[in-house]
Design a protein around this motif. Structure first.
Motif, mmCIF file in Angstrom:
data_model
loop_
_atom_site.group_PDB
_atom_site.id
_atom_site.type_symbol
_atom_site.label_atom_id
_atom_site.label_comp_id
_atom_site.label_asym_id
_atom_site.label_seq_id
_atom_site.Cartn_x
_atom_site.Cartn_y
_atom_site.Cartn_z
ATOM 1 N N GLY A 123 0.799 -1.217 0.000
ATOM 2 C CA GLY A 123 0.000 0.000 0.000
ATOM 3 C C GLY A 123 0.833 1.268 0.000
ATOM 4 N N LEU A 124 1.123 1.763 -1.189
ATOM 5 C CA LEU A 124 1.934 2.980 -1.313
ATOM 6 C C LEU A 124 1.207 4.086 -2.065
ATOM 7 N N THR A 125 0.652 3.783 -3.234
ATOM 8 C CA THR A 125 0.069 4.797 -4.115
ATOM 9 C C THR A 125 -1.223 5.381 -3.546
ATOM 10 N N GLU A 126 -1.405 6.686 -3.749
ATOM 11 C CA GLU A 126 -2.612 7.389 -3.299
ATOM 12 C C GLU A 126 -3.211 8.175 -4.466
ATOM 13 N N PRO A 127 -4.487 8.581 -4.330
ATOM 14 C CA PRO A 127 -5.117 9.361 -5.403
ATOM 15 C C PRO A 127 -4.354 10.625 -5.764
ATOM 16 N N GLU A 128 -3.725 11.256 -4.787
ATOM 17 C CA GLU A 128 -2.994 12.493 -5.055
ATOM 18 C C GLU A 128 -1.488 12.319 -4.897
ATOM 19 N N ALA A 129 -1.050 11.088 -4.798
ATOM 20 C CA ALA A 129 0.382 10.825 -4.632
ATOM 21 C C ALA A 129 0.733 9.542 -5.363
ATOM 22 N N GLY A 130 0.984 9.677 -6.678
ATOM 23 C CA GLY A 130 1.404 8.529 -7.462
ATOM 24 C C GLY A 130 2.915 8.458 -7.458
ATOM 25 N N SER A 131 3.522 9.047 -8.469
ATOM 26 C CA SER A 131 4.983 9.061 -8.538
ATOM 27 C C SER A 131 5.597 9.965 -7.469
ATOM 28 N N ASP A 132 4.850 10.983 -7.053
ATOM 29 C CA ASP A 132 5.335 11.903 -6.015
ATOM 30 C C ASP A 132 4.956 11.354 -4.643
ATOM 31 N N VAL A 133 5.710 10.365 -4.200
ATOM 32 C CA VAL A 133 5.364 9.653 -2.971
ATOM 33 C C VAL A 133 5.407 10.566 -1.751
ATOM 34 N N ARG A 134 6.310 11.539 -1.757
ATOM 35 C CA ARG A 134 6.459 12.422 -0.595
ATOM 36 C C ARG A 134 5.221 13.281 -0.345
#
Length: 387
Positions: A123-134
């Motif tokens: 569980g890493l990717t978010e709706p507003e944080a794809g490649s920009d994980v930070r």
């Protein structure tokens, strides 16, 4: 690098090809039609994979995994890549970062996942944080010996069948010269934990039977003993996952392209138009030549990256080059194969239309092609900027 396979590797490739053809191919049509893998089929594939030593192939032998080196693992995954992703993923490859488990975590998460008793999801990717994980919005706030998580993850592969999730959340932030920088921590969170829900994801044209899901956290309380790795150092374990995962995608892309190539080559050698087989027309023959050249190039690049991983010298840009080239190659090869078949290529009677659809997403997940090129170019320029 020695290009010759060992006898053991040749045997593995042969047995893996037989496994794919006998245990996975027969179920592809049903999975495509229903978007589901029945419990019976899943149990059969898992049983056979465990018997043949293919299950948890990326994990060390000392903890019960197959203990394959990176090159041999790449060969295995190339063969698995020929099949529908949902079916091939039943031969589960646990997140390699689970090796960071310590103490009771090993008995609760690591060992059962390797033995096939449990399944993990990442569980890493978010709706507003794809490649920009930070920029992730999911937070984990300390409350005594616990942490309270709030937020949402999406595009989480096979979470619908997972027993627990490896989840990344922001546990603070630091002021830097470039603005605020979030500190990230990794948690192990069991299905059924209050405040943690696994929801149906989006309908996708790619990889039927292999579902993406949404993870929701609403005042989800977990104990500090469920931190994987160290507090605020989740990127350390995430980095260990990204490179090998990108290489896996590259090797499976090679396998799918090889299958598409075989179908196209057979058709070009037997289909007749204007009194001769279509492969004799330059327009088709040149397509076949370009397809094979790109497949061979991608295969060499992926095996070279795996070899460098075995030597302990693989860098981020090595994984990025393998991923971006192989993922774009399989898109090209499946599209050209479909063109060679003409109208029949788009019909569900053949696996080509599925392989064509499935190949499109490879340029997006685990880091888009643009992100991979950024990683490569940054690595090239960094030494010159330091002068």
């Amino acid at each position: 690098m020695d290009f010759a396979l060992t006898q053991e590797q040749e045997m593995l490739v042969k047995s893996a090809r037989t496994f794919v053809e006998e245990e996975l191919y027969p179920h592809e049509e049903q999975v495509e039609r229903t978007d589901q893998i029945s419990p019976e089929v899943r149990a059969r594939i898992k049983k056979r994979a465990l018997e043949m030593g293919f299950y948890a192939p990326n994990m060390p032998a000392e903890v019960g995994g197959a203990g394959l080196d990176a090159v041999t693992l790449a060969l295995l995954e190339r063969e698995l890549g020929r099949a529908n992703l949902g079916l091939q993923s039943v031969v589960h490859r646990p997140s390699n970062i689970l090796q960071a488990c310590v103490g009771e975590q090993r008995e609760t998460y690591l060992l059962p996942t390797i033995s096939g008793e449990k399944i993990d999801c990442f569980g890493l990717t978010e709706p507003e944080a794809g490649s920009d994980v930070r920029s992730m919005k999911t937070t984990a706030k300390a409350d005594g010996d616990d942490f309270i998580l709030n937020g949402r993850k999406h595009f989480i592969s096979h979470a619908d069948i997972a027993d627990f999730a490896v989840v990344f959340a922001a546990t603070g932030e630091d002021d830097t010269a470039r603005g605020k920088k979030k500190r990230i921590t990794c948690f192990l969170i069991d299905r059924g934990t209050p405040g943690f829900e696994i929801l149906k994801g989006y309908d996708s044209v790619s990889h039927r039977g292999y579902h993406n899901c949404i993870l929701e956290f609403d005042e989800c309380r977990v104990h500090k003993s469920q931190i994987l790795g160290e507090l605020d150092k989740g990127f350390d374990v995430a980095g260990d996952w990204l490179g090998p995962e990108r290489l896996r995608l590259a090797t499976t892309s090679v396998g799918r392209a090889q299958r598409a190539m075989e179908l196209a080559l057979d058709y070009a050698a037997t289909r007749k138009q204007f009194g001769q087989t279509i492969g004799k027309f330059q327009g088709i023959g040149f397509k076949l030549a370009d397809m094979q050249t790109r497949i061979e190039t991608a295969e060499l690049l992926t095996l070279r990256t795996a070899w460098k991983q075995d030597q302990g010298i693989a860098r981020d840009e090595d994984f990025a080059m393998a991923k971006v080239y192989a993922s774009e190659m399989v898109g090209f090869v499946t599209d050209e194969a479909l063109q060679i078949f003409g109208g029949m290529g788009l019909m569900t009677d053949l696996p080509l239309e599925r392989m064509w659809r499935d190949s499109r997403v490879e340029r997006i997940y685990d880091g888009t092609s643009e992100i991979q090129r950024h990683i490569i170019s940054r690595a090239l320029l960094r030494p010159l900027e330091a002068r």
